[in-house]
Write a protein that holds these residues in place. Sequence first.
Motif, PDB file in Angstrom:
ATOM      1  N   ILE A 106       8.939   6.505   1.672  1.00  0.00           N
ATOM      2  CA  ILE A 106       8.427   5.336   0.963  1.00  0.00           C
ATOM      3  C   ILE A 106       9.346   5.041  -0.213  1.00  0.00           C
ATOM      4  O   ILE A 106       9.637   5.918  -1.013  1.00  0.00           O
ATOM      5  CB  ILE A 106       6.992   5.580   0.463  1.00  0.00           C
ATOM      6  N   PRO A 107       9.820   3.797  -0.319  1.00  0.00           N
ATOM      7  CA  PRO A 107      10.719   3.472  -1.433  1.00  0.00           C
ATOM      8  C   PRO A 107       9.997   3.585  -2.774  1.00  0.00           C
ATOM      9  O   PRO A 107       8.818   3.280  -2.886  1.00  0.00           O
ATOM     10  CB  PRO A 107      11.145   2.035  -1.150  1.00  0.00           C
ATOM     11  N   THR A 108      10.714   4.041  -3.773  1.00  0.00           N
ATOM     12  CA  THR A 108      10.164   4.169  -5.110  1.00  0.00           C
ATOM     13  C   THR A 108      10.027   2.788  -5.724  1.00  0.00           C
ATOM     14  O   THR A 108      10.903   1.949  -5.605  1.00  0.00           O
ATOM     15  CB  THR A 108      11.103   5.019  -5.987  1.00  0.00           C
ATOM     16  N   ARG A 109       8.905   2.563  -6.368  1.00  0.00           N
ATOM     17  CA  ARG A 109       8.707   1.318  -7.100  1.00  0.00           C
ATOM     18  C   ARG A 109       7.840   1.610  -8.308  1.00  0.00           C
ATOM     19  O   ARG A 109       7.081   2.567  -8.321  1.00  0.00           O
ATOM     20  CB  ARG A 109       8.086   0.227  -6.243  1.00  0.00           C
ATOM     21  N   ARG A 110       7.952   0.793  -9.293  1.00  0.00           N
ATOM     22  CA  ARG A 110       7.160   0.966 -10.510  1.00  0.00           C
ATOM     23  C   ARG A 110       5.813   0.280 -10.322  1.00  0.00           C
ATOM     24  O   ARG A 110       5.750  -0.888  -9.943  1.00  0.00           O
ATOM     25  CB  ARG A 110       7.911   0.367 -11.684  1.00  0.00           C
ATOM     26  N   LEU A 111       4.740   1.023 -10.574  1.00  0.00           N
ATOM     27  CA  LEU A 111       3.414   0.439 -10.482  1.00  0.00           C
ATOM     28  C   LEU A 111       3.150  -0.444 -11.686  1.00  0.00           C
ATOM     29  O   LEU A 111       3.620  -0.174 -12.784  1.00  0.00           O
ATOM     30  CB  LEU A 111       2.357   1.541 -10.421  1.00  0.00           C
ATOM     31  N   HIS A 112       2.410  -1.484 -11.477  1.00  0.00           N
ATOM     32  CA  HIS A 112       2.040  -2.378 -12.565  1.00  0.00           C
ATOM     33  C   HIS A 112       0.774  -1.857 -13.230  1.00  0.00           C
ATOM     34  O   HIS A 112      -0.094  -1.279 -12.592  1.00  0.00           O
ATOM     35  CB  HIS A 112       1.817  -3.790 -12.044  1.00  0.00           C
ATOM     36  N   ALA A 113       0.652  -2.067 -14.527  1.00  0.00           N
ATOM     37  CA  ALA A 113      -0.496  -1.578 -15.297  1.00  0.00           C
ATOM     38  C   ALA A 113      -1.809  -2.055 -14.699  1.00  0.00           C
ATOM     39  O   ALA A 113      -2.784  -1.304 -14.655  1.00  0.00           O
ATOM     40  CB  ALA A 113      -0.372  -2.011 -16.750  1.00  0.00           C
ATOM     41  N   GLU A 114      -1.847  -3.284 -14.190  1.00  0.00           N
ATOM     42  CA  GLU A 114      -3.107  -3.794 -13.640  1.00  0.00           C
ATOM     43  C   GLU A 114      -3.530  -3.067 -12.375  1.00  0.00           C
ATOM     44  O   GLU A 114      -4.711  -2.989 -12.069  1.00  0.00           O
ATOM     45  CB  GLU A 114      -3.059  -5.315 -13.415  1.00  0.00           C
ATOM     46  N   GLU A 115      -2.565  -2.515 -11.632  1.00  0.00           N
ATOM     47  CA  GLU A 115      -2.918  -1.731 -10.456  1.00  0.00           C
ATOM     48  C   GLU A 115      -3.720  -0.491 -10.845  1.00  0.00           C
ATOM     49  O   GLU A 115      -4.689  -0.128 -10.178  1.00  0.00           O
ATOM     50  CB  GLU A 115      -1.669  -1.313  -9.679  1.00  0.00           C
ATOM     51  N   LEU A 116      -3.308   0.162 -11.926  1.00  0.00           N
ATOM     52  CA  LEU A 116      -4.042   1.336 -12.398  1.00  0.00           C
ATOM     53  C   LEU A 116      -5.348   0.933 -13.073  1.00  0.00           C
ATOM     54  O   LEU A 116      -6.370   1.595 -12.912  1.00  0.00           O
ATOM     55  CB  LEU A 116      -3.178   2.155 -13.355  1.00  0.00           C
ATOM     56  N   HIS A 117      -5.315  -0.172 -13.808  1.00  0.00           N
ATOM     57  CA  HIS A 117      -6.518  -0.634 -14.500  1.00  0.00           C
ATOM     58  C   HIS A 117      -7.615  -1.006 -13.501  1.00  0.00           C
ATOM     59  O   HIS A 117      -8.792  -0.737 -13.727  1.00  0.00           O
ATOM     60  CB  HIS A 117      -6.187  -1.833 -15.393  1.00  0.00           C
ATOM     61  N   ASN A 118      -7.240  -1.626 -12.389  1.00  0.00           N
ATOM     62  CA  ASN A 118      -8.203  -2.073 -11.383  1.00  0.00           C
ATOM     63  C   ASN A 118      -8.484  -1.031 -10.304  1.00  0.00           C
ATOM     64  O   ASN A 118      -9.253  -1.300  -9.389  1.00  0.00           O
ATOM     65  CB  ASN A 118      -7.709  -3.359 -10.721  1.00  0.00           C
ATOM     66  N   ALA A 119      -7.880   0.121 -10.403  1.00  0.00           N
ATOM     67  CA  ALA A 119      -8.041   1.162  -9.383  1.00  0.00           C
ATOM     68  C   ALA A 119      -9.474   1.683  -9.348  1.00  0.00           C
ATOM     69  O   ALA A 119     -10.166   1.744 -10.364  1.00  0.00           O
ATOM     70  CB  ALA A 119      -7.084   2.321  -9.664  1.00  0.00           C
ATOM     71  N   HIS A 120      -9.915   2.043  -8.150  1.00  0.00           N
ATOM     72  CA  HIS A 120     -11.231   2.667  -7.966  1.00  0.00           C
ATOM     73  C   HIS A 120     -11.018   4.183  -7.958  1.00  0.00           C
ATOM     74  O   HIS A 120     -10.453   4.727  -7.017  1.00  0.00           O
ATOM     75  CB  HIS A 120     -11.860   2.204  -6.649  1.00  0.00           C
ATOM     76  N   TRP A 121     -11.429   4.840  -9.015  1.00  0.00           N
ATOM     77  CA  TRP A 121     -11.225   6.282  -9.166  1.00  0.00           C
ATOM     78  C   TRP A 121     -12.393   7.035  -8.539  1.00  0.00           C
ATOM     79  O   TRP A 121     -13.546   6.689  -8.743  1.00  0.00           O
ATOM     80  CB  TRP A 121     -11.102   6.637 -10.646  1.00  0.00           C
ATOM     81  N   ARG A 122     -12.068   8.072  -7.774  1.00  0.00           N
ATOM     82  CA  ARG A 122     -13.083   8.921  -7.141  1.00  0.00           C
ATOM     83  C   ARG A 122     -12.982  10.330  -7.703  1.00  0.00           C
ATOM     84  O   ARG A 122     -11.887  10.868  -7.847  1.00  0.00           O
ATOM     85  CB  ARG A 122     -12.876   8.964  -5.630  1.00  0.00           C
ATOM     86  N   ARG A 123     -14.120  10.900  -7.979  1.00  0.00           N
ATOM     87  CA  ARG A 123     -14.185  12.261  -8.514  1.00  0.00           C
ATOM     88  C   ARG A 123     -14.559  13.222  -7.388  1.00  0.00           C
ATOM     89  O   ARG A 123     -15.321  12.885  -6.500  1.00  0.00           O
ATOM     90  CB  ARG A 123     -15.234  12.326  -9.616  1.00  0.00           C
ATOM     91  N   SER A 124     -14.046  14.414  -7.460  1.00  0.00           N
ATOM     92  CA  SER A 124     -14.344  15.436  -6.475  1.00  0.00           C
ATOM     93  C   SER A 124     -15.845  15.688  -6.381  1.00  0.00           C
ATOM     94  O   SER A 124     -16.542  15.741  -7.393  1.00  0.00           O
ATOM     95  CB  SER A 124     -13.641  16.748  -6.861  1.00  0.00           C
ATOM     96  N   SER A 125     -16.330  15.859  -5.168  1.00  0.00           N
ATOM     97  CA  SER A 125     -17.753  16.164  -4.980  1.00  0.00           C
ATOM     98  C   SER A 125     -18.083  17.577  -5.457  1.00  0.00           C
ATOM     99  O   SER A 125     -19.238  17.926  -5.638  1.00  0.00           O
ATOM    100  CB  SER A 125     -18.138  16.025  -3.505  1.00  0.00           C
ATOM    101  N   TYR A 126     -17.069  18.398  -5.686  1.00  0.00           N
ATOM    102  CA  TYR A 126     -17.270  19.768  -6.159  1.00  0.00           C
ATOM    103  C   TYR A 126     -17.422  19.853  -7.678  1.00  0.00           C
ATOM    104  O   TYR A 126     -17.669  20.908  -8.215  1.00  0.00           O
ATOM    105  CB  TYR A 126     -16.107  20.670  -5.727  1.00  0.00           C
ATOM    106  N   SER A 127     -17.271  18.743  -8.361  1.00  0.00           N
ATOM    107  CA  SER A 127     -17.317  18.790  -9.824  1.00  0.00           C
ATOM    108  C   SER A 127     -18.726  19.023 -10.354  1.00  0.00           C
ATOM    109  O   SER A 127     -18.892  19.526 -11.452  1.00  0.00           O
ATOM    110  CB  SER A 127     -16.757  17.504 -10.421  1.00  0.00           C
ATOM    111  N   GLY A 128     -19.727  18.632  -9.600  1.00  0.00           N
ATOM    112  CA  GLY A 128     -21.098  18.825 -10.035  1.00  0.00           C
ATOM    113  C   GLY A 128     -21.437  18.042 -11.294  1.00  0.00           C
ATOM    114  O   GLY A 128     -22.367  18.383 -12.002  1.00  0.00           O
ATOM    115  N   GLY A 129     -20.674  17.010 -11.593  1.00  0.00           N
ATOM    116  CA  GLY A 129     -20.923  16.203 -12.779  1.00  0.00           C
ATOM    117  C   GLY A 129     -20.498  16.863 -14.073  1.00  0.00           C
ATOM    118  O   GLY A 129     -20.797  16.383 -15.150  1.00  0.00           O
TER     119      GLY A 129
END
Length: 76
Positions: A4-27
């Motif tokens: 995969i070619p390297t490219r710089r991510l745009h700030a909005e891509e990270l800002h709008n990202a849907h973050w998932r937490r491990s189910s093992y974290s237990g909150g």
Amino acid sequence: MSTIPTRRLHAEELHNAHWRRSSYSGGANDCVEIADLGAYAAVRDSKALDLSPVILSRSALGILLDHYTDGEACIG
């Protein structure tokens, strides 16, 4: 490794990202979170959201996860 070619991510891509937490974290909030960015994935510490996430190709993330789920990882 990845072709995969390297490219710089745009700030909005990270800002709008849907973050998932491990189910093992237990909150407990002491885990990592992962966001799908298409050909890439972002990984961040759930306790240090002000720090920049680590950006990996999906194949590199797969190799990393395989390494840890196989019990091969040695910490320390």
